[in-house]
Scaffold this motif. Structure first.
Motif, PDB file in Angstrom:
ATOM      1  N   ARG A   6       0.826  -1.207   0.000  1.00  0.00           N
ATOM      2  CA  ARG A   6       0.000   0.000   0.000  1.00  0.00           C
ATOM      3  C   ARG A   6       0.857   1.253   0.000  1.00  0.00           C
ATOM      4  O   ARG A   6       0.537   2.243  -0.669  1.00  0.00           O
ATOM      5  CB  ARG A   6      -0.936  -0.006   1.202  1.00  0.00           C
ATOM      6  N   SER A  23      -4.398  13.290   1.589  1.00  0.00           N
ATOM      7  CA  SER A  23      -4.822  12.260   2.545  1.00  0.00           C
ATOM      8  C   SER A  23      -6.143  11.632   2.107  1.00  0.00           C
ATOM      9  O   SER A  23      -6.388  10.442   2.340  1.00  0.00           O
ATOM     10  CB  SER A  23      -4.938  12.862   3.948  1.00  0.00           C
ATOM     11  N   ARG A  24      -7.009  12.432   1.437  1.00  0.00           N
ATOM     12  CA  ARG A  24      -8.263  11.901   0.920  1.00  0.00           C
ATOM     13  C   ARG A  24      -7.998  10.863  -0.166  1.00  0.00           C
ATOM     14  O   ARG A  24      -8.648   9.810  -0.212  1.00  0.00           O
ATOM     15  CB  ARG A  24      -9.130  13.044   0.365  1.00  0.00           C
ATOM     16  N   GLN A  25      -7.072  11.149  -1.053  1.00  0.00           N
ATOM     17  CA  GLN A  25      -6.723  10.196  -2.101  1.00  0.00           C
ATOM     18  C   GLN A  25      -6.101   8.929  -1.506  1.00  0.00           C
ATOM     19  O   GLN A  25      -6.365   7.818  -1.974  1.00  0.00           O
ATOM     20  CB  GLN A  25      -5.734  10.833  -3.078  1.00  0.00           C
ATOM     21  N   GLY A  27      -6.796   7.524   1.206  1.00  0.00           N
ATOM     22  CA  GLY A  27      -7.836   6.663   1.741  1.00  0.00           C
ATOM     23  C   GLY A  27      -8.747   6.093   0.676  1.00  0.00           C
ATOM     24  O   GLY A  27      -9.014   4.885   0.647  1.00  0.00           O
ATOM     25  N   THR A  28      -9.215   6.940  -0.259  1.00  0.00           N
ATOM     26  CA  THR A  28     -10.210   6.485  -1.230  1.00  0.00           C
ATOM     27  C   THR A  28      -9.610   5.707  -2.395  1.00  0.00           C
ATOM     28  O   THR A  28     -10.241   4.792  -2.934  1.00  0.00           O
ATOM     29  CB  THR A  28     -10.991   7.691  -1.786  1.00  0.00           C
ATOM     30  N   VAL A  29      -8.396   6.051  -2.805  1.00  0.00           N
ATOM     31  CA  VAL A  29      -7.787   5.407  -3.971  1.00  0.00           C
ATOM     32  C   VAL A  29      -6.933   4.210  -3.589  1.00  0.00           C
ATOM     33  O   VAL A  29      -6.989   3.159  -4.234  1.00  0.00           O
ATOM     34  CB  VAL A  29      -6.943   6.419  -4.778  1.00  0.00           C
ATOM     35  N   GLY A  31      -6.510   3.079  -0.140  1.00  0.00           N
ATOM     36  CA  GLY A  31      -6.963   2.382   1.053  1.00  0.00           C
ATOM     37  C   GLY A  31      -6.026   2.506   2.234  1.00  0.00           C
ATOM     38  O   GLY A  31      -5.974   1.622   3.102  1.00  0.00           O
ATOM     39  N   SER A  33      -5.092   4.140   5.677  1.00  0.00           N
ATOM     40  CA  SER A  33      -5.753   4.825   6.785  1.00  0.00           C
ATOM     41  C   SER A  33      -4.934   6.028   7.236  1.00  0.00           C
ATOM     42  O   SER A  33      -3.733   6.112   6.963  1.00  0.00           O
ATOM     43  CB  SER A  33      -5.925   3.866   7.962  1.00  0.00           C
ATOM     44  N   ASP A  75     -10.049  20.072  -4.888  1.00  0.00           N
ATOM     45  CA  ASP A  75     -10.841  18.852  -5.071  1.00  0.00           C
ATOM     46  C   ASP A  75      -9.989  17.672  -4.611  1.00  0.00           C
ATOM     47  O   ASP A  75      -9.544  16.850  -5.426  1.00  0.00           O
ATOM     48  CB  ASP A  75     -11.236  18.715  -6.549  1.00  0.00           C
ATOM     49  N   ALA A  77     -10.231  14.793  -3.145  1.00  0.00           N
ATOM     50  CA  ALA A  77     -10.549  13.369  -3.197  1.00  0.00           C
ATOM     51  C   ALA A  77     -10.279  12.745  -4.561  1.00  0.00           C
ATOM     52  O   ALA A  77     -10.160  11.524  -4.671  1.00  0.00           O
ATOM     53  CB  ALA A  77     -12.012  13.141  -2.812  1.00  0.00           C
ATOM     54  N   ARG A  78     -10.167  13.579  -5.608  1.00  0.00           N
ATOM     55  CA  ARG A  78     -10.047  13.051  -6.963  1.00  0.00           C
ATOM     56  C   ARG A  78      -8.629  13.214  -7.502  1.00  0.00           C
ATOM     57  O   ARG A  78      -7.951  14.204  -7.213  1.00  0.00           O
ATOM     58  CB  ARG A  78     -11.041  13.751  -7.891  1.00  0.00           C
TER      59      ARG A  78
END
Length: 324
Positions: A6, A23-25, A27-29, A31, A33, A75, A77-78
């Motif tokens: 990871r 940090s959003r990426q 987690g969402t892309v 995985g 934590s 943006d 998360a993307r």
């Protein structure tokens, strides 16, 4: 996925985004934590750039990192390539920051400026977010970033009330490098003409004043305009193009005009570009020779690039036929 794999996946993702990852990426892309992300950073693999943003340690220097960090924060998360596929991303680089990326003018861009259609607040004091309507035609991709076009950048700067000295420099470079068309620029400046002391909606007068303030000869702007038009679409009437160049700069005046703009390398490049393109077309070569511009080519010798000069000499030796 194993923690080491990871971490490797996280670094790979960051490497595809100029060494940056949110940090959003994570987690969402990938995985990862928040706790694991902190461990990776504590191990020296990542370094914290700002809250929620990390950079791969020892990633090569990037002079546009501040712009990239701010744009990604809009943006978070993307991933960047998904955002560039949007009709209109959540925010684009604009105003002075866009001018710097385009290489227009000589303004300092100590604050990152962006434009977004929706209200966004970032806890980044060095970032200014303008709110405005955006369409697909208003932005382009430069160095992997969504940036307002040259035309939209000029319009934004005029609307923001930037001083005429700096605005003139931006307009000068935008025109001379073929980034904007003269007619489009007149239309874009018209709405702000009154605010700058011109007659209401007098985009033509506003543009002329800016060009004069920037110290650009009219011949230089016209040459660049012809060059830009020629590269966008080949002339349908060679004789018409030849006459346009002849009326712009008669042979006896070409050398003095070029001397006045020698310091404008972008103008030289524009002239070399249009003449170089013409030299690849025997019909255009013949039309120009018939228009009496052979002498003008010889006078232009000091400022044209070697490749163009070789093409001119070859055309002259072959009577208008370019050598293969």
């Amino acid at each position: 996925m194993h923690s080491d794999s990871r971490a490797a996946a996280l670094v790979a993702l960051a490497n595809d985004q100029w060494g940056l990852v949110t940090s959003r990426q994570a987690g969402t892309v990938v995985g990862v934590s928040p706790q694991h992300l902190k461990q990776i950073a504590d191990a020296g693999v990542l370094e914290r750039v700002r809250h929620g943003m990390y950079r791969v340690a020892n990633f090569p220097y990037d002079q546009h990192q501040d712009l990239r960090v701010a744009w990604m924060a809009l943006d978070p998360a993307r991933v960047v390539w998904e955002r560039l596929d949007d009709q209109v991303p959540v925010g684009v680089i604009s105003h002075r920051s866009a001018a710097v990326l385009h290489g227009l003018g000589d303004m300092d861009a100590d604050v990152v400026e962006l434009t977004s259609e929706r209200r966004i607040r970032l806890s980044m004091p060095e970032v200014e977010i303008h709110r405005g309507r955006l369409e697909r035609a208003d932005w382009e991709v430069i160095d992997g970033l969504a940036v307002t076009t040259g035309l939209r950048t000029v319009a934004d700067l005029a609307k923001a009330g930037i001083d005429t000295g700096h605005l003139g420099g931006v307009v000068r470079d935008a025109l001379s490098r073929g980034r904007v068309g003269e007619d489009d620029l007149i239309a874009a400046l018209a709405d702000q003409a009154l605010a700058y002391g011109h007659a209401p909606f007098d985009g033509r007068g506003f543009l002329d004043a800016l060009v004069e303030m920037a110290g650009v000869p009219t011949t230089a702007i016209s040459l660049a305009h012809i060059a830009a038009q020629h590269t966008v679409a080949r002339a349908t009437d060679p004789a018409e193009l030849a006459e346009a160049l002849k009326s712009l700069l008669p042979p006896g005046q070409l050398l003095s005009a070029l001397e006045r703009i020698r310091t404008e390398t972008t103008i030289e490049e524009a002239l070399a570009k249009v003449l170089g393109a013409i030299m690849q077309d025997p019909t255009l070569v013949a039309a120009l020779q018939n228009a009496g511009l052979r002498e003008a080519f010889e006078q232009a010798r000091p400022v044209l690039d070697p490749a163009t000069l070789r093409a001119i000499r070859a055309a002259q030796r072959t009577g208008g036929r370019t050598e293969q």
